[in-house]
Design a protein around this motif. Structure first.
Motif, PDB file in Angstrom:
ATOM      1  N   ALA A 193      11.914 -14.230 -17.268  1.00 25.56           N
ATOM      2  CA  ALA A 193      12.097 -15.153 -18.111  1.00 25.56           C
ATOM      3  C   ALA A 193      13.718 -15.138 -18.536  1.00 25.56           C
ATOM      4  O   ALA A 193      14.233 -16.379 -18.510  1.00 25.56           O
ATOM      5  CB  ALA A 193      11.271 -15.223 -19.564  1.00 25.56           C
ATOM      6  N   LYS A 194      14.307 -14.173 -18.643  1.00 21.26           N
ATOM      7  CA  LYS A 194      15.829 -14.101 -18.823  1.00 21.26           C
ATOM      8  C   LYS A 194      16.566 -14.735 -17.676  1.00 21.26           C
ATOM      9  O   LYS A 194      17.531 -15.607 -18.108  1.00 21.26           O
ATOM     10  CB  LYS A 194      16.202 -12.680 -19.140  1.00 21.26           C
ATOM     11  N   ARG A 195      16.050 -14.446 -16.552  1.00 20.89           N
ATOM     12  CA  ARG A 195      16.690 -14.912 -15.486  1.00 20.89           C
ATOM     13  C   ARG A 195      16.608 -16.357 -15.240  1.00 20.89           C
ATOM     14  O   ARG A 195      17.393 -16.938 -14.613  1.00 20.89           O
ATOM     15  CB  ARG A 195      16.154 -14.409 -14.097  1.00 20.89           C
ATOM     16  N   HIS A 196      15.523 -17.099 -15.984  1.00 20.03           N
ATOM     17  CA  HIS A 196      15.471 -18.458 -15.789  1.00 20.03           C
ATOM     18  C   HIS A 196      15.927 -19.238 -17.017  1.00 20.03           C
ATOM     19  O   HIS A 196      15.765 -20.384 -17.221  1.00 20.03           O
ATOM     20  CB  HIS A 196      14.122 -18.792 -15.540  1.00 20.03           C
ATOM     21  N   THR A 197      16.659 -18.602 -18.138  1.00 18.93           N
ATOM     22  CA  THR A 197      17.222 -19.328 -19.016  1.00 18.93           C
ATOM     23  C   THR A 197      18.553 -20.357 -18.467  1.00 18.93           C
ATOM     24  O   THR A 197      18.919 -20.040 -17.406  1.00 18.93           O
ATOM     25  CB  THR A 197      17.927 -18.585 -20.085  1.00 18.93           C
ATOM     26  N   LEU A 198      18.601 -21.446 -19.215  1.00 19.86           N
ATOM     27  CA  LEU A 198      19.619 -22.255 -18.784  1.00 19.86           C
ATOM     28  C   LEU A 198      20.944 -21.667 -18.503  1.00 19.86           C
ATOM     29  O   LEU A 198      21.717 -22.261 -17.336  1.00 19.86           O
ATOM     30  CB  LEU A 198      19.652 -23.460 -20.020  1.00 19.86           C
ATOM     31  N   SER A 199      21.386 -20.884 -19.371  1.00 22.47           N
ATOM     32  CA  SER A 199      22.703 -20.535 -19.178  1.00 22.47           C
ATOM     33  C   SER A 199      23.009 -19.319 -17.907  1.00 22.47           C
ATOM     34  O   SER A 199      23.644 -19.707 -17.032  1.00 22.47           O
ATOM     35  CB  SER A 199      23.175 -19.333 -20.174  1.00 22.47           C
ATOM     36  N   MET A 200      21.769 -18.814 -17.486  1.00 21.95           N
ATOM     37  CA  MET A 200      21.770 -18.218 -16.269  1.00 21.95           C
ATOM     38  C   MET A 200      21.541 -19.125 -15.015  1.00 21.95           C
ATOM     39  O   MET A 200      22.214 -18.844 -13.896  1.00 21.95           O
ATOM     40  CB  MET A 200      20.728 -16.908 -16.169  1.00 21.95           C
ATOM     41  N   GLN A 201      20.803 -20.015 -15.247  1.00 21.32           N
ATOM     42  CA  GLN A 201      20.344 -20.875 -14.097  1.00 21.32           C
ATOM     43  C   GLN A 201      21.947 -21.995 -13.777  1.00 21.32           C
ATOM     44  O   GLN A 201      22.097 -22.097 -12.715  1.00 21.32           O
ATOM     45  CB  GLN A 201      19.296 -21.587 -14.015  1.00 21.32           C
ATOM     46  N   LYS A 202      22.336 -22.243 -14.562  1.00 19.11           N
ATOM     47  CA  LYS A 202      23.722 -22.915 -14.622  1.00 19.11           C
ATOM     48  C   LYS A 202      24.623 -22.119 -13.580  1.00 19.11           C
ATOM     49  O   LYS A 202      25.385 -22.872 -12.864  1.00 19.11           O
ATOM     50  CB  LYS A 202      24.209 -23.149 -15.788  1.00 19.11           C
ATOM     51  N   GLN A 203      24.651 -21.136 -13.761  1.00 24.28           N
ATOM     52  CA  GLN A 203      25.604 -20.087 -12.883  1.00 24.28           C
ATOM     53  C   GLN A 203      25.063 -20.083 -11.448  1.00 24.28           C
ATOM     54  O   GLN A 203      25.620 -20.218 -10.445  1.00 24.28           O
ATOM     55  CB  GLN A 203      25.851 -18.575 -13.621  1.00 24.28           C
ATOM     56  N   LYS A 204      23.801 -19.755 -11.325  1.00 23.41           N
ATOM     57  CA  LYS A 204      23.076 -19.337 -10.217  1.00 23.41           C
ATOM     58  C   LYS A 204      23.005 -20.630  -9.331  1.00 23.41           C
ATOM     59  O   LYS A 204      23.202 -20.670  -8.134  1.00 23.41           O
ATOM     60  CB  LYS A 204      21.777 -18.780 -10.455  1.00 23.41           C
ATOM     61  N   GLN A 205      22.754 -21.767 -10.089  1.00 21.17           N
ATOM     62  CA  GLN A 205      22.338 -22.865  -9.253  1.00 21.17           C
ATOM     63  C   GLN A 205      23.475 -23.932  -9.322  1.00 21.17           C
ATOM     64  O   GLN A 205      23.413 -25.291  -9.100  1.00 21.17           O
ATOM     65  CB  GLN A 205      21.104 -23.841  -9.743  1.00 21.17           C
ATOM     66  N   ALA A 206      24.644 -23.544  -9.677  1.00 20.26           N
ATOM     67  CA  ALA A 206      25.980 -24.651  -9.806  1.00 20.26           C
ATOM     68  C   ALA A 206      26.091 -25.300  -8.636  1.00 20.26           C
ATOM     69  O   ALA A 206      26.426 -26.699  -8.882  1.00 20.26           O
ATOM     70  CB  ALA A 206      27.063 -23.636 -10.078  1.00 20.26           C
ATOM     71  N   GLY A 207      25.929 -24.820  -7.476  1.00 21.06           N
ATOM     72  CA  GLY A 207      26.028 -25.738  -6.235  1.00 21.06           C
ATOM     73  C   GLY A 207      24.974 -26.779  -6.160  1.00 21.06           C
ATOM     74  O   GLY A 207      25.179 -27.939  -5.772  1.00 21.06           O
ATOM     75  N   LEU A 208      23.718 -26.421  -6.404  1.00 20.98           N
ATOM     76  CA  LEU A 208      22.606 -27.371  -6.296  1.00 20.98           C
ATOM     77  C   LEU A 208      22.708 -28.437  -7.270  1.00 20.98           C
ATOM     78  O   LEU A 208      22.533 -29.314  -7.186  1.00 20.98           O
ATOM     79  CB  LEU A 208      21.296 -26.468  -6.306  1.00 20.98           C
ATOM     80  N   ILE A 209      23.117 -28.001  -8.422  1.00 18.99           N
ATOM     81  CA  ILE A 209      23.210 -28.816  -9.737  1.00 18.99           C
ATOM     82  C   ILE A 209      24.290 -29.822  -9.224  1.00 18.99           C
ATOM     83  O   ILE A 209      24.444 -31.091  -9.568  1.00 18.99           O
ATOM     84  CB  ILE A 209      23.262 -28.370 -11.074  1.00 18.99           C
ATOM     85  N   SER A 210      25.444 -29.503  -8.830  1.00 17.48           N
ATOM     86  CA  SER A 210      26.724 -30.509  -8.581  1.00 17.48           C
ATOM     87  C   SER A 210      26.241 -31.392  -7.351  1.00 17.48           C
ATOM     88  O   SER A 210      26.629 -32.421  -7.590  1.00 17.48           O
ATOM     89  CB  SER A 210      27.817 -29.605  -8.067  1.00 17.48           C
TER      90      SER A 210
END
Length: 203
Positions: A182-199
């Motif tokens: 659950a911690k790995r899927h918090t917004l703050s963590m996923q914003k880092q991990k998925q930065a390329g996808l979100i962009s």
């Protein structure tokens, strides 16, 4: 991506070591921080794997130099967590678990506000005492002392974010794993991990 820091605490005999070891064995990207201690090794323990066993003088020198993220004295022995070792693992994107007591947890959370605290409870006092006896590591005097101290340790559960009752080991392990995921899927963590996808999706 920077990894996350987790603190797992419990009274002696609640089963936190078995739970943490099982969790780490399942996941290559989770590491258990190996503490320094002044207590002598127990049968089967290996220096550098279970603990870094050091003299009282070496420990005091490290503490005075500020090498420890946290340190505490428990049952007349000193324990400490290397700040450099933890930071290096987090920088590699690994999740790191500190298996420490409530005193150490307070120190860590004063310095690292993002640390997630998890407290493990036994299902009963009777079960806790039986587990201590079944370990076969302590004499009656030490067992009695651990039982006396357990109530004080348990009183600090309110300082943690999550509470797990280790009645059924498999269920407790699943709960511990769920907290990490659950911690790995918090917004703050996923914003880092998925930065390329979100962009890409917003571009």
């Amino acid at each position: 991506m920077i990894g996350s820091l987790f603190i797992v605490a419990a009274p002696s005999g609640a089963g936190k070591t078995s739970l943490v070891n099982a969790l780490v064995a399942r996941h290559d990207d989770i590491r258990l921080s190996v503490s320094h201690t002044t207590r002598p090794p127990r049968e089967g323990e290996v220096d550098g794997r279970d603990y870094h066993f050091v003299s009282q003088e070496t420990f005091a020198d490290m503490r005075d130099k500020g090498d420890f993220l946290e340190s505490a004295t428990v049952f007349d022995n000193s324990y400490g967590t290397s700040s450099v070792a933890v930071q290096e693992m987090l920088a590699q994107g690994l999740d790191v678990i500190l298996e420490i007591d409530w005193q150490g947890a307070q120190q860590v959370r004063n310095n690292l506000k993002d640390a997630t605290g998890i407290f493990i409870l036994p299902p009963s006092k009777t079960t806790l005492e039986q587990r201590l006896r079944n370990r076969g590591q302590d004499n009656e005097e030490i067992i009695a002392r651990r039982m006396r101290d357990a109530e004080n340790e348990i009183s600090h559960y309110v300082e943690f974010d999550y509470l797990i009752v280790n009645d059924d080991f498999s269920q407790a392990l699943d709960s511990l794993t769920a907290i990490i995921m659950a911690k790995r899927h918090t917004l703050s963590m996923q914003k880092q991990k998925q930065a390329g996808l979100i962009s890409e999706l917003l571009g």
